[in-house]
Design a protein around this motif. Structure first.
Motif, short mmCIF file in Angstrom:
data_model
loop_
_atom_site.label_atom_id
_atom_site.label_comp_id
_atom_site.label_asym_id
_atom_site.label_seq_id
_atom_site.Cartn_x
_atom_site.Cartn_y
_atom_site.Cartn_z
N GLU A 214 7.91 0.16 -14.85
CA GLU A 214 7.42 1.52 -14.63
C GLU A 214 7.27 1.82 -13.14
OE1 GLU A 214 6.91 3.89 -16.78
OE2 GLU A 214 6.37 3.04 -18.74
N GLN A 215 6.75 0.88 -12.38
CA GLN A 215 6.56 1.11 -10.95
C GLN A 215 7.89 1.34 -10.25
OE1 GLN A 215 7.32 -1.13 -8.19
NE2 GLN A 215 6.32 0.15 -6.64
N ARG A 216 8.89 0.54 -10.59
CA ARG A 216 10.21 0.68 -9.96
C ARG A 216 10.88 1.99 -10.37
NH1 ARG A 216 12.92 -3.93 -8.17
NH2 ARG A 216 14.85 -3.18 -9.12
N ALA A 217 10.69 2.40 -11.63
CA ALA A 217 11.39 3.58 -12.13
C ALA A 217 10.76 4.89 -11.66
CB ALA A 217 11.42 3.56 -13.66
N ALA A 218 9.44 4.96 -11.67
CA ALA A 218 8.78 6.25 -11.44
C ALA A 218 7.87 6.31 -10.23
CB ALA A 218 7.98 6.63 -12.69
N HIS A 219 7.45 5.16 -9.73
CA HIS A 219 6.48 5.16 -8.62
C HIS A 219 6.86 4.11 -7.56
CE1 HIS A 219 3.83 7.71 -11.06
NE2 HIS A 219 4.16 6.93 -12.07
N PRO A 220 8.10 4.14 -7.08
CA PRO A 220 8.55 3.08 -6.16
C PRO A 220 7.81 3.05 -4.83
CG PRO A 220 10.17 4.85 -6.25
CD PRO A 220 9.18 5.12 -7.34
N ASP A 221 7.21 4.17 -4.45
CA ASP A 221 6.50 4.22 -3.17
C ASP A 221 5.02 3.86 -3.31
OD1 ASP A 221 8.83 5.06 -1.87
OD2 ASP A 221 8.44 7.16 -2.37
N CYS A 222 4.57 3.58 -4.52
CA CYS A 222 3.17 3.22 -4.73
C CYS A 222 2.97 1.73 -4.42
CB CYS A 222 2.75 3.51 -6.17
SG CYS A 222 1.03 3.09 -6.51
N SER A 223 2.18 1.43 -3.41
CA SER A 223 2.01 0.03 -2.98
C SER A 223 0.98 -0.74 -3.80
CB SER A 223 1.63 -0.01 -1.50
OG SER A 223 0.40 0.68 -1.29
N ALA A 224 0.19 -0.03 -4.60
CA ALA A 224 -0.78 -0.70 -5.49
C ALA A 224 -0.78 0.05 -6.81
CB ALA A 224 -2.17 -0.72 -4.87
N PHE A 225 -0.21 -0.57 -7.83
CA PHE A 225 0.06 0.09 -9.11
C PHE A 225 -0.56 -0.76 -10.22
CE2 PHE A 225 2.63 0.53 -12.94
CZ PHE A 225 2.90 1.88 -13.03
N VAL A 226 -1.28 -0.12 -11.14
CA VAL A 226 -1.90 -0.82 -12.27
C VAL A 226 -1.48 -0.17 -13.57
CG1 VAL A 226 -4.07 -1.47 -13.40
CG2 VAL A 226 -3.91 -1.54 -10.91
N LEU A 227 -1.00 -0.97 -14.51
CA LEU A 227 -0.69 -0.49 -15.85
C LEU A 227 -1.58 -1.21 -16.84
CD1 LEU A 227 2.63 0.24 -17.60
CD2 LEU A 227 1.17 -1.53 -18.58
N VAL A 228 -2.15 -0.46 -17.77
CA VAL A 228 -2.98 -1.04 -18.83
C VAL A 228 -2.32 -0.77 -20.17
CG1 VAL A 228 -5.24 -1.03 -19.96
CG2 VAL A 228 -5.09 -0.72 -17.48
N LYS A 229 -2.00 -1.84 -20.88
CA LYS A 229 -1.38 -1.71 -22.20
C LYS A 229 -2.47 -1.89 -23.26
CE LYS A 229 1.90 -3.80 -25.42
NZ LYS A 229 2.75 -4.97 -25.74
N VAL A 230 -2.58 -0.90 -24.13
CA VAL A 230 -3.58 -0.95 -25.21
C VAL A 230 -2.83 -0.88 -26.53
CG1 VAL A 230 -5.71 0.00 -26.13
CG2 VAL A 230 -5.20 0.24 -23.69
N SER A 231 -2.63 -2.02 -27.15
CA SER A 231 -1.95 -2.09 -28.44
C SER A 231 -2.74 -3.02 -29.33
CB SER A 231 -0.50 -2.56 -28.24
OG SER A 231 0.25 -1.56 -27.58
N THR A 232 -2.11 -4.07 -29.88
CA THR A 232 -2.87 -5.04 -30.68
C THR A 232 -3.99 -5.63 -29.85
OG1 THR A 232 -0.91 -5.54 -31.97
CG2 THR A 232 -2.70 -7.16 -32.01
N GLY A 233 -3.70 -5.94 -28.59
CA GLY A 233 -4.70 -6.40 -27.63
C GLY A 233 -4.73 -5.45 -26.45
#
Length: 410
Positions: A214-233
């Motif tokens: 996701e960072q490479r595709a949509a936010h390549p200029d963001c130097s600090a990127f956090v993704l939180v996945k909320v699924s089974t865990g």
């Protein structure tokens, strides 16, 4: 410029063929003259380095540039990374579902398959079947096994990046310490009928690879990127300065096992009580819905109910978002990211609303002043695309590229 910073070897502090490839791939230098200027190498030395890359099939000549060479003269012929010389296989394992894809070196999907694969069936069965899937993707796309330069795999558990083995994964029984890379390489060889020569296999946590993709595709200029996945865990992936941050042994981002107030009676699959995942994951919301008489057994069932606007599911998703937002207030204050992305089965408006309510209430105003809170752009393909990109960046990094060129005899 008198030398190439950061590299030493038989030729001294000079750029090698792998370094030149990196300059071309990044767009920082795409002509022979520009490579001379960037590295300080002579014209003859640049030519020798490039010849190795051409013989390997990794570079090709593009059209003439619109302006003259940095060293003067007529417009120079540009150099391009040849993304057609190999392909990558990648897969994303969830607890009961998997996605596999055949990708170009620039991340375009050539073929794809999804279906049921249950991680609780164990690594032997799951990785054996995944090898069969890979063989089918290659056959369907008319590509040969010899064209595959590497395999990437996303798994729902913490991974030691040095060994490629999962470490005490709460929702992957039977996988702890298992040789995933070796088994998947053998399965690939068995199902494609190729010699059992080691093919590079890279394994990482699914949230890490989703964040990377996701960072490479949509936010390549963001130097600090956090993704939180909320699924089974619940898990988080962190990308800092373009690289995944994993901690010392792959445990970074495991926020689903942070203890939260009021959850003392909720038993988590890790064996502890009160974990965030036990009270706010898709699985936790599904359990609460089932207790209320609403048919739901998993995070994907909750996702379907949310899509249909089911009022009880909407309310519980918003409540779960508030619980996650409370933890993310600390994460955001600690890391100060530019983008916080919510992904997974619960990543819809009700959950996101709950996250924002608590996040902006609890986090320091300075930490959220420039923060974007967004949802996934790549959707269910994020981890597969991230896994493919990880393989390419690993295999064509300067030092690794040099090793591969020597192995090819060029």
């Amino acid at each position: 410029m008198t030398g190439w910073p950061g590299r030493t070897g038989r030729g001294g502090n000079q750029a090698g063929a792998g370094d030149l490839l990196a300059l071309v791939r990044s767009g920082r230098a795409t002509t022979r003259g520009a490579l001379q200027q960037a590295t300080g190498l002579s014209r003859a030395t640049v030519g020798q380095r490039l010849d190795r890359l051409f013989r390997a099939g990794w570079l090709r000549e593009g059209p003439g540039g619109p302006v003259g060479s940095p060293l003067g003269g007529r417009p120079s012929i540009t150099l391009e990374f040849d993304d057609e010389h190999a392909v990558v296989l990648a897969a994303d394992l969830d607890t009961r579902h998997a996605r596999a894809a055949l990708l170009t070196l620039t991340g375009d999907i050539l073929a794809e398959r999804t279906g049921t694969l249950v991680v609780e069936d164990g690594p032997e069965a799951v990785l054996g079947e995944l090898g069969r899937w890979f063989a089918g993707l290659l056959s369907g796309a008319g590509r040969g096994a010899g064209e595959v330069c590497g395999i990437g795999l996303a798994v729902p558990g913490p991974v030691d990046s040095e060994s490629g083995r999962v470490v005490q994964p709460p929702i992957m029984p039977g996988w702890d310490g298992y040789d995933i890379t070796g088994r998947l390489a053998r399965s690939f060889a068995d199902h494609t009928g190729t010699p059992a020569t080691p093919i590079p296999v890279l394994v990482d946590n699914d949230a890490n690879l989703m964040a990377y993709g996701e960072q490479r595709a949509a936010h390549p200029d963001c130097s600090a990127f956090v993704l939180v996945k909320v699924s089974t865990g619940i898990g988080a992936g962190v990308v800092v300065d373009g690289s995944v941050y994993r901690g010392i042994d792959g445990g970074a981002g495991d926020i689903g096992h942070i203890r939260v107030p009021g959850g003392e009676r909720a038993l988590c699959r890790c064996g502890s009580y009160g974990c965030l995942a036990a009270v706010a994951s898709g699985g936790a919301v599904a359990r609460r819905l089932a207790e209320a008489g609403v048919p739901a057994a998993s995070g994907s069932d909750v996702r379907d109910l949310l899509a249909a606007g089911h009022p009880e599911a909407v309310g519980l998703a918003r409540e779960a978002g508030r619980r996650v937002g409370e933890v993310l207030a600390t994460v955001v204050t600690l890391l100060n990211p530019g983008v916080l992305m919510i992904a997974g089965d619960l990543a819809g408006t009700p959950f996101l609303t709950g996250v924002r309510e608590l996040l902006y209430q609890r986090a320091l105003p300075r930490s959220t002043a420039r923060l974007e809170v967004v949802t996934s752009r790549l959707g269910e393909r994020a981890a597969v695309l991230g896994a493919g990109a990880l393989v390419v960046e690993h295999l064509y990094a300067p030092e690794r590229a040099e090793e591969r060129l020597r192995a090819l005899g060029v």
